[in-house]
Design an enzyme around this catalytic site. Sequence first.
Site, PDB file in Angstrom:
ATOM      1  N   ASP A 525       0.765  -1.253   0.000  1.00  0.00           N
ATOM      2  CA  ASP A 525       0.000   0.000   0.000  1.00  0.00           C
ATOM      3  C   ASP A 525       0.799   1.307   0.000  1.00  0.00           C
ATOM      4  OD1 ASP A 525      -1.746  -2.103   0.293  1.00  0.00           O
ATOM      5  OD2 ASP A 525      -3.061  -1.078   1.688  1.00  0.00           O
ATOM      6  N   GLU A 759      -3.139  -7.858  12.924  1.00  0.00           N
ATOM      7  CA  GLU A 759      -2.752  -7.559  11.542  1.00  0.00           C
ATOM      8  C   GLU A 759      -1.294  -7.116  11.449  1.00  0.00           C
ATOM      9  OE1 GLU A 759      -4.718  -4.120   9.915  1.00  0.00           O
ATOM     10  OE2 GLU A 759      -4.507  -4.811   7.847  1.00  0.00           O
TER      11      GLU A 759
HETATM   12  C1  6A9 Z   1     -10.916  -1.693   3.228  1.00  0.00           C
HETATM   13  C2  6A9 Z   1     -12.636  -1.355   4.940  1.00  0.00           C
HETATM   14  C3  6A9 Z   1     -15.221  -2.279   7.302  1.00  0.00           C
HETATM   15  C4  6A9 Z   1      -4.255  -4.367   3.412  1.00  0.00           C
HETATM   16  O1  6A9 Z   1      -5.169  -8.324   4.217  1.00  0.00           O
HETATM   17  C5  6A9 Z   1      -5.833  -7.748   3.152  1.00  0.00           C
HETATM   18  C6  6A9 Z   1      -5.099  -6.524   2.649  1.00  0.00           C
HETATM   19  C7  6A9 Z   1      -3.694  -6.913   2.200  1.00  0.00           C
HETATM   20  O2  6A9 Z   1      -3.758  -7.679   1.039  1.00  0.00           O
HETATM   21  C8  6A9 Z   1      -2.834  -5.714   1.920  1.00  0.00           C
HETATM   22  O3  6A9 Z   1      -1.523  -6.139   1.663  1.00  0.00           O
HETATM   23  N1  6A9 Z   1      -5.091  -5.508   3.710  1.00  0.00           N
HETATM   24  C9  6A9 Z   1      -2.844  -4.768   3.099  1.00  0.00           C
HETATM   25  O4  6A9 Z   1      -2.057  -3.653   2.814  1.00  0.00           O
HETATM   26  C10 6A9 Z   1      -6.448  -5.086   4.124  1.00  0.00           C
HETATM   27  C11 6A9 Z   1      -7.177  -4.365   3.025  1.00  0.00           C
HETATM   28  C12 6A9 Z   1      -8.547  -3.961   3.374  1.00  0.00           C
HETATM   29  C13 6A9 Z   1      -9.142  -3.105   2.284  1.00  0.00           C
HETATM   30  C14 6A9 Z   1     -10.590  -2.886   2.415  1.00  0.00           C
HETATM   31  C15 6A9 Z   1     -12.355  -1.631   3.502  1.00  0.00           C
HETATM   32  C16 6A9 Z   1     -13.806  -2.099   5.401  1.00  0.00           C
HETATM   33  O5  6A9 Z   1     -14.274  -1.524   6.589  1.00  0.00           O
END
Ligand code: 6A9
Length: 789
Positions: A525, A759
């Site tokens: 990100d 996380e």
């Molecule tokens: C946001 C919010 C209720 C971010 O683990 C999943 C991903 C990874 O693939 C990525 O590398 N996470 C990491 O930088 C989480 C992404 C969540 C995005 C959606 C929506 C919902 O609120």
Amino acid sequence: FYALYMRSSLAKRVVTLHQSHPVLDANSSSAKVSSERFWGSYRPQVYFGMKTRSPKSMVTGMMWMRQFSDMDVNLRHTCEQGDRLQGYGWLMHDGITFGVQEIRDNDFTLTTEFVKRMGGDHGGDWTWRITAKQHSSAPQAPVISLMFYAAADTQGSLEAHVEEKNRLASITGFSEELGNFKITFRKPVIGELSSAKYASYNYLKTVSPGLEKLTEIVRHSLNHRFVYNLPSGEKRHYIAVDTYKPPHHQNQQKPPDTRKESDFVVHQVTVQMPFQIEVLFESGSFHRRPNQLVGSIMTQELENRKAEFDTKFERTFGLESKGFSQAHVRFGKAALSNMLGGMGYFHGQSVVQSVYNEYPLLYPEGALFTAVPSRSFFPRGFLWDEGFHQLLLSKWDPQVSREAIAHWIDLMNVEGWIPREQILGDEARSKVPAEFVVQRNENANPPTLFLALQKLIEQFSDNPDKAAFQPTLPFLRRLFPRLKTWFEWYNTTQTGPLPNSYRWRGRDKDTNLFLNPKTLTSGLDDYPRASHPSADERHVDLHCWMALSSGIMASVARLLGEPHQDYELSHQVLCDNNLLNELHWSEQLRAFGDFGNHTQAVSLQQEKVYVPPGQPRHQFPVARLVRSVRKAPKLQYVNALGYVSLFPFLLQILQPASPKLEHIFRDIRDSDKLWTPYGLRSLSKADTMYMKRNTEHDAPYWRGPIWININYLAVRALHHYRNKEGPYQGKAAALYEELRTNIINNVYRQYLETGYIWEQYNDSTGRGQGSHPFTGWSALTVLMMAEQY
Ligand code: 6A9
């Protein structure tokens, strides 16, 4: 006309599925073909619930609510961080036959267990057992309500059977995949041998317009008019489901949308702790069942499954034989079980867009059987997370990995693109803010499924005669045509400006508003990249992903007797350490890095809002933070030190004798740069972007905190270089021991202290942060404990 025609056919490509035979047969998840995996806890987004692996599955679930508490109605159903539970998650779960979950609410604990039993043609039976115990801190035994429900999803029907006034004793139902079935609600008892204890009953039978509405329907039906008799003789009003009028029934003018109305039945039992209660699902086609799976038979069955689970866990990961304490072993079991118990079966359509579409389009309907990063915050599939998930799951059950990978690969379109975030169905969509829903077909995500395939290939090559690995070859054969296209998609759409260089597409365009425009596609990100996104960029992490992927394509092709020379050649070129140095080594930084149009002289500043003299200030917009660039960007290496710089090491592209390893090991071990007592931080403490916000609303994410997926790759790479002859072998061995121990100790300690796996971890305190529970890649801690890489 021709141009128009071309445009419309190009516009359709994004929603046209890959033409080769799908990896999965159309009925592969059906009760007939895969009966043991038909029912499961495939609803990771609720605290407790089950469904079948079918498109419009009947769902079952549980809500609960504390009675007589001073707080507002505390109805629990979908996993919400806002519920502030002290902890919840599977302590044991084998992915198929049973699971044991513990949910710690404010002053009581619910244990939710299920056991399945095969028989008949529709996936068999199951029993749930809920055990409720108050915490010693509770001043008096809490009274709670459990609300068990069944809900249809546009197909099938449910009938409520009421006895003794308000007690819904059972539900009978029918659906195409389940045939006839019966769900029985047993009365609460204190222990197995005790007789029934006092309880109050309520029920609701209504229709719901969609599964995402169930909580609201229950909430709106609640009424305070019911009376509960406390053992003291005191009578108190309690809250229970009463009548619910669907909106259109209140307003007769509007025709009901019968198409989407489905049966929804709720059984509420209100009872004081401690108690235990069982719910029994019996399949109509299961004719000669020896007995009912309840009471002492259920207890015995649970004991057997638990013992088998323990044995298999030790056989697979060997944590006891490595000397880990019982508490550590319990942690390891919980981490694995949560990844297994967090698997979901989703069905629906993504919303996608290409440059040829003016508006987003609906992707073809598809199914996804996948693990999820986080049951509360991201209960859906993410492409690169899944590759990490399957590293762990493939050790436990290679069949799970094959099925998950097959589902993902079958979602590929004709171009070779797979949408990165899978938001399938209304229930999944209800959790995602609108601006994040549309997936664009220029956008990649690291092809980590190749890491998982590498594991499956190794398992097979090490034990070609073992039954569990026999399906590997036929599986790869089915996969291969799609893998070729997948690889080609990366290799053509994500190329960089120079031969053999690569560039992530889809970086943020509105450079003015961010300290550093994000690269969501890379998975990292807000990790700092070139300050001014351009086609001149080349990204070292993507280069390494391609080096890895081409190597695995070559192995797959070789195993299948397919032409493999081209993949091998690509692999050789991309692994050429001289080329890597030329493209990505910054002599100034003494580290690998990206290259692009870049300046370091950026900062966020209050925008100057001009307010004409004499005008009231509040009538003008609030000053935003915007980026100010003090020195013009130029083509150069991006001077950031962190996870991206480590990729040639992380993915083991560097030769064991590469002198670059010395620099990398020095930076890794430097506490002013990447080293912390809890794992490697994502960005050097010395970096100008370290822990900097990207906008006033966007806190640092991959700019300092410790992430377990990358730390897993680091530990794994150290293990690799420790075992390879070379000048840095000793250093790798020492770092390996230290880093592995730090990560395990911290993730474990945080779990004990907070009740969750997280996380990310704070690089100054080690504290878990971000979404929780997060038993996606953070659960890879188990593999580090087991030293299986
Ligand atoms: C946001 C919010 C209720 C971010 O683990 C999943 C991903 C990874 O693939 C990525 O590398 N996470 C990491 O930088 C989480 C992404 C969540 C995005 C959606 C929506 C919902 O609120």
